[in-house]
Scaffold this active site. Structure first.
Site, PDB file in Angstrom:
ATOM      1  CB  ALA A   1      -0.923  -0.019   1.216  1.00  0.00           C
TER       2      ALA A   1
ATOM      3  CG  ASP B   1       0.087  -0.032  -4.841  1.00  0.00           C
ATOM      4  OD1 ASP B   1       1.007  -0.311  -5.633  1.00  0.00           O
ATOM      5  OD2 ASP B   1      -0.785  -0.845  -4.495  1.00  0.00           O
TER       6      ASP B   1
ATOM      7  CD  GLU C   1      -8.462 -12.195 -16.630  1.00  0.00           C
ATOM      8  OE1 GLU C   1      -7.301 -12.436 -16.260  1.00  0.00           O
ATOM      9  OE2 GLU C   1      -8.783 -12.029 -17.822  1.00  0.00           O
TER      10      GLU C   1
ATOM     11  CE  LYS D   1      -2.208  -6.048 -10.405  1.00  0.00           C
ATOM     12  NZ  LYS D   1      -1.043  -6.569  -9.712  1.00  0.00           N
TER      13      LYS D   1
ATOM     14  CD  GLU E   1       1.272 -12.755 -11.095  1.00  0.00           C
ATOM     15  OE1 GLU E   1       1.273 -12.557 -12.332  1.00  0.00           O
ATOM     16  OE2 GLU E   1       1.618 -11.901 -10.267  1.00  0.00           O
TER      17      GLU E   1
ATOM     18  CB  CYS F   1      13.912  -2.919  31.063  1.00  0.00           C
ATOM     19  SG  CYS F   1      13.416  -4.478  30.330  1.00  0.00           S
TER      20      CYS F   1
ATOM     21  CB  CYS G   1      12.974  -7.254  32.636  1.00  0.00           C
ATOM     22  SG  CYS G   1      14.478  -6.319  32.966  1.00  0.00           S
TER      23      CYS G   1
ATOM     24  CB  CYS H   1      17.152  -8.353  30.464  1.00  0.00           C
ATOM     25  SG  CYS H   1      15.480  -8.193  29.803  1.00  0.00           S
TER      26      CYS H   1
HETATM   27  S1  IVH Z   1      -2.768  -9.197 -17.490  1.00  0.00           S
HETATM   28  C1  IVH Z   1      -0.270  -5.893 -20.161  1.00  0.00           C
HETATM   29  N1  IVH Z   1      -4.076 -10.532 -15.679  1.00  0.00           N
HETATM   30  O1  IVH Z   1      -0.418  -7.835 -12.582  1.00  0.00           O
HETATM   31  C2  IVH Z   1      -0.293  -6.563 -18.848  1.00  0.00           C
HETATM   32  N2  IVH Z   1      -2.046  -9.510 -15.033  1.00  0.00           N
HETATM   33  O2  IVH Z   1       0.371  -4.853 -13.358  1.00  0.00           O
HETATM   34  C3  IVH Z   1      -1.099  -7.819 -18.882  1.00  0.00           C
HETATM   35  N3  IVH Z   1      -1.434  -9.962 -12.696  1.00  0.00           N
HETATM   36  O3  IVH Z   1       2.468  -8.060 -14.526  1.00  0.00           O
HETATM   37  C4  IVH Z   1      -1.232  -8.415 -17.560  1.00  0.00           C
HETATM   38  N4  IVH Z   1      -3.151 -11.211 -12.208  1.00  0.00           N
HETATM   39  O4  IVH Z   1       2.037  -9.878 -12.774  1.00  0.00           O
HETATM   40  C5  IVH Z   1      -2.991  -9.789 -15.937  1.00  0.00           C
HETATM   41  N5  IVH Z   1      -5.348 -11.794 -14.202  1.00  0.00           N
HETATM   42  C6  IVH Z   1      -4.260 -11.062 -14.462  1.00  0.00           C
HETATM   43  C7  IVH Z   1      -3.295 -10.824 -13.493  1.00  0.00           C
HETATM   44  C8  IVH Z   1      -2.199 -10.024 -13.804  1.00  0.00           C
HETATM   45  C9  IVH Z   1      -2.022 -10.693 -11.749  1.00  0.00           C
HETATM   46  C10 IVH Z   1      -0.175  -9.207 -12.501  1.00  0.00           C
HETATM   47  C11 IVH Z   1       0.880  -9.524 -13.519  1.00  0.00           C
HETATM   48  C12 IVH Z   1       1.121  -8.227 -14.229  1.00  0.00           C
HETATM   49  C13 IVH Z   1       0.625  -7.206 -13.247  1.00  0.00           C
HETATM   50  C14 IVH Z   1       0.094  -6.022 -14.001  1.00  0.00           C
END
Ligand code: IVH
Length: 702
Positions: A50, A53, A131, A133, A191, A425, A427, A455
């Site tokens: 986090a 990001d 999907e 991630k 992955e 401390c 302890c 300690c």
């Molecule tokens: S598609 C053009 N599908 O997320 C990139 N990526 O930031 C196409 N990842 O490098 C990636 N699940 O390591 C795709 N269902 C998924 C994914 C997935 C995990 C990861 C992957 C990728 C990163 C993208």
């Protein structure tokens, strides 16, 4: 990064001047690059996902407001990170790019709107796949005529690392494609990951074997895949989900959904939670559903990936710099909740570090009940201005320990006083609390108990160190025995180890012990009564006195008596004794300070005396000045075949050489065995002489 540095400078992007923005972009690029290296190359991240990001998000936000400031090496233009040099480079047939991130419903709406605008679509909702991630590491696997020929990590997106041998050991990755209809050439992408159960088992085994554990399943997967020896990878239960492809000799589907079905038919696992949805509503619904599924999946996901389903539309949408226009990753936020800070307890860690722990009114954060959160250190409490009774926001991201993010303003009970960090401390000894210093002598935010062996919280850690391989190396005295013998009152200090024979009969009566095991244990202990001075010094567990420093001190003082006499004078800060110690190679303020603090404590001094009375400490060998390598700095790299690394190091030091871990201008010789990597390269760049193991042996023999 200290928290104050991170939080203190956060000014809304809208308020930044151009100069401030430029400065911050430089700082963010550096920081992101450092984190990328820690994460991608070393498999050892230093900040949570986090936080990472957030750095990228802020970088993007500043760039959006000041587009002319976008740096050539901006993190927004890069994917992945530096490769290490253990594996051969592989150029991907089609680059492995990454996805832009979306953090809110608005971001998702913006994505849908952009797709529709770009394709000039009418009102008809767009079909997308949603999907999970998967939080692992991406891999590209090349099949020719249905046979697996090469597998590579993402690397920097253009060139990855050849991990074919390791990938072949993964059961879920077909070596030969099943069914029919596959293109003659196809790079299947997906992955590699570890499930929660497998991750826990792996860490448990590592901990039991005294090895380092992994911070999370993703690092464990990365570490397991990037093993030099594929046999090690084979022993790790890695798994694989396929979700994309790179270079193909012929198109094989018309939609992403159709492609996933084909991949499954050819023998790959695809994520069962993936769905085909329509329009913005479908995108938002899929995100909520995935959030609800997340705790039950058995593997880590960090968001949902949305992809335009029609591949001809994907083609038209194309890419902008590093990411496709046809897809986006909707990331889960770090999970947060409000609760009340009821108390702050101080925990004493194994090294004596004092960690304040927040006791909270129990609250559910992302499906897990949280009752404690770390407050890190005294400075963090001051930064948050956290007071007892405050309402606080707690956060849980991935597997990391819950944290307090902030105090809710306006809800402080009347009269709540600022927290005073204890000076003693918790302890029973109530020893003084001191601020920890770094190797260069600078004060850090950490406070420690000064009680060391005395300690009770630190005693076990000290005993563990004392019996460890590089210290007294006492076989048969593991964690379990140390705890059990301590609980019985037999072990309070290292000297007690050499008095364990007094408990022989009680030991024999103990379950799990027999005549043989008791004899072996006591013999192993007896064998260590004769000990070299360097091991004796190292075993004391004085801060900043590691193996190398202990060896230097042993050589410098020569005998235990001389060493202890000097330490007594150091404890009193006798200038002559301090000067003598300072004059030894590689010894500076931190070591002198630590030695002085240690020997100034009466209980430590008494413990050392008691220990010494049990031992026969051998005098140290003085370094030889007339050998071929005396005074030279040597680096060993790669695997040595005639001797272990430890042996090589000991031999070199015995002959008066200094052994270093990294190659620099000061290095005189690099001894390289098979598999040597970056150090060898650096040596070549710096023009440092490189020897094979045999050449080295000839040199020292001559
Ligand atoms: S598609 C053009 N599908 O997320 C990139 N990526 O930031 C196409 N990842 O490098 C990636 N699940 O390591 C795709 N269902 C998924 C994914 C997935 C995990 C990861 C992957 C990728 C990163 C993208």
């Amino acid at each position: 990064m200290p928290p104050d540095e991170r939080e203190g400078s956060v000014k809304p992007v809208a308020d930044l001047t151009e100069a401030e923005a430029a400065d911050e972009l430089t700082r963010l690029a550096d920081e992101i690059a450092r984190n990328d290296i820690a994460y991608f190359r070393d498999d050892a991240p230093v900040v949570s996902d986090a936080e990472y990001d957030e750095l990228k998000r802020r970088n993007a936000e500043i760039e959006a407001r000041f587009p002319h400031l976008v740096r050539e090496n901006s993190p927004s233009l890069k994917v992945g990170a530096a490769r290490s040099d253990q594996f051969a480079p592989v150029e991907h047939g089609v680059p492995m790019l990454s996805l832009d991130n979306a953090f809110s419903d608005e971001d998702a709406a913006e994505f849908d709107a952009r797709v529709r605008r770009f394709l000039r679509l009418g009102d008809e909702p767009v079909a997308y796949t949603a999907e999970p991630k998967i939080d692992g590491l991406s891999c590209s696997i090349r099949y020719e005529k249905g046979e697996l020929v090469r597998a590579a990590t993402r690397g920097d997106g253009r060139v990855g690392e050849d991990v074919t041998a390791n990938v072949r050991t993964i059961g879920e990755i077909p070596k030969t494609l099943r069914g029919s209809g596959w293109p003659q050439l196809i790079e299947v992408r997906g992955e590699i990951y570890l499930g929660h159960t497998e991750f826990a088992a792996l860490n448990e085994a590592a901990a039991a074997a005294g090895q380092r554990t992994y911070a999370n399943p993703r690092n464990a997967a990365a570490g397991s895949l990037r093993q030099i020896d594929p046999k090690i990878t084979a022993g790790r239960p890695l798994r694989f989900f396929a979700y994309a492809w790179g270079l193909v000799s012929a198109p094989f589907a018309e939609t992403q959904w159709g492609a996933l079905e084909k991949l499954e038919a050819w023998g790959f696992q695809t994520t069962p939670q993936s769905r085909c949805v329509h329009g913005l509503e479908g995108l938002l619904g899929a995100y909520r559903d995935m959030e609800a599924l997340r705790p039950h999946l058995g593997f880590d996901i960090d968001g949902v990936v949305y992809k335009v389903d029609r591949l001809d539309w994907q083609q038209r949408l194309g890419f902008v710099s590093r990411a496709p226009r046809w897809g986006i990753a909707r990331k889960f936020p770090a999970e947060q909740a409000r609760t009340v800070l009821e108390a702050i307890d101080i925990q004493v860690g194994r090294t004596g570090a004092l960690t304040p722990v927040a006791r909270l009114t129990p609250v559910t954060v992302g499906g897990v009940v949280v009752t404690n959160a770390t407050l890190h250190n005294a400075d963090e409490i001051a930064r948050l201005d956290a007071r007892l009774g405050d309402t606080v926001i707690v956060q849980r991201a991935g597997d990391v320990i819950p944290q307090i993010v902030s105090v809710v303003a306006g809800e402080r009970p009347k009269g709540a006083r600022a927290y005073a960090f204890p000076h003693v401390c918790p302890c029973p000894l109530k020893t003084e609390v001191v601020r920890e210093t770094t190797a260069s002598g600078a004060e850090t935010v950490v406070r420690r108990c000064s009680g060391e062996f005395a300690c009770p919280f630190q005693k076990l850690a000290h005993l563990r160190h004392f019996v460890s391989r590089r210290a007294f190396d006492i076989e048969g005295l593991g964690e379990k025995q140390l705890v059990a013998f301590s609980e019985r009152g037999w072990l309070n200090s290292p000297a007690d180890i050499f008095r364990l024979h007094e408990h022989r009969d009680e030991l024999l009566a103990t379950e799990g012990y027999g005549e043989v095991s008791v004899r072996n244990l006591l013999e192993n202990i007896e064998a260590r009564r004769r000990i070299s001075l360097d091991r004796f010094i190292y075993g004391l567990g004085i801060r900043h006195i590691g193996e190398t420093t202990a060896t230097v001190m042993a050589r410098g003082y020569g005998s235990a008596e001389a060493f202890l006499a000097a330490m007594d004078r150091i404890a009193e800060r006798d200038p002559e004794a301090v000067g003598e110690l300072d004059a030894l190679d590689q010894i500076g303020e931190a070591v002198i300070g630590a030695a002085a603090a240690y020997f100034a404590e009466d209980h430590n001094r008494a413990m050392v005396e008691d220990l010494k009375a049990q031992l026969e400490v051998q005098d140290a060998e003085r370094p030889k000045a007339d050998t071929a390598v005396a005074g030279k700095t040597v680096v060993f790299t790669g695997s040595l075949e005639r001797m272990t690394r430890d042996e090589a190091k000991a031999q070199a030091e015995r002959l008066g050489a200094k052994v270093s871990g990294s190659v620099s201008k000061k290095t005189d010789l690099v001894v390289a065995g098979p598999g040597a990597g970056s150090k060898l390269k650096t040596a070549a760049e710096l023009g440092v002489q490189v020897l094979t193991e045999d050449e080295w042996l000839a040199l020292v023999a001559g």
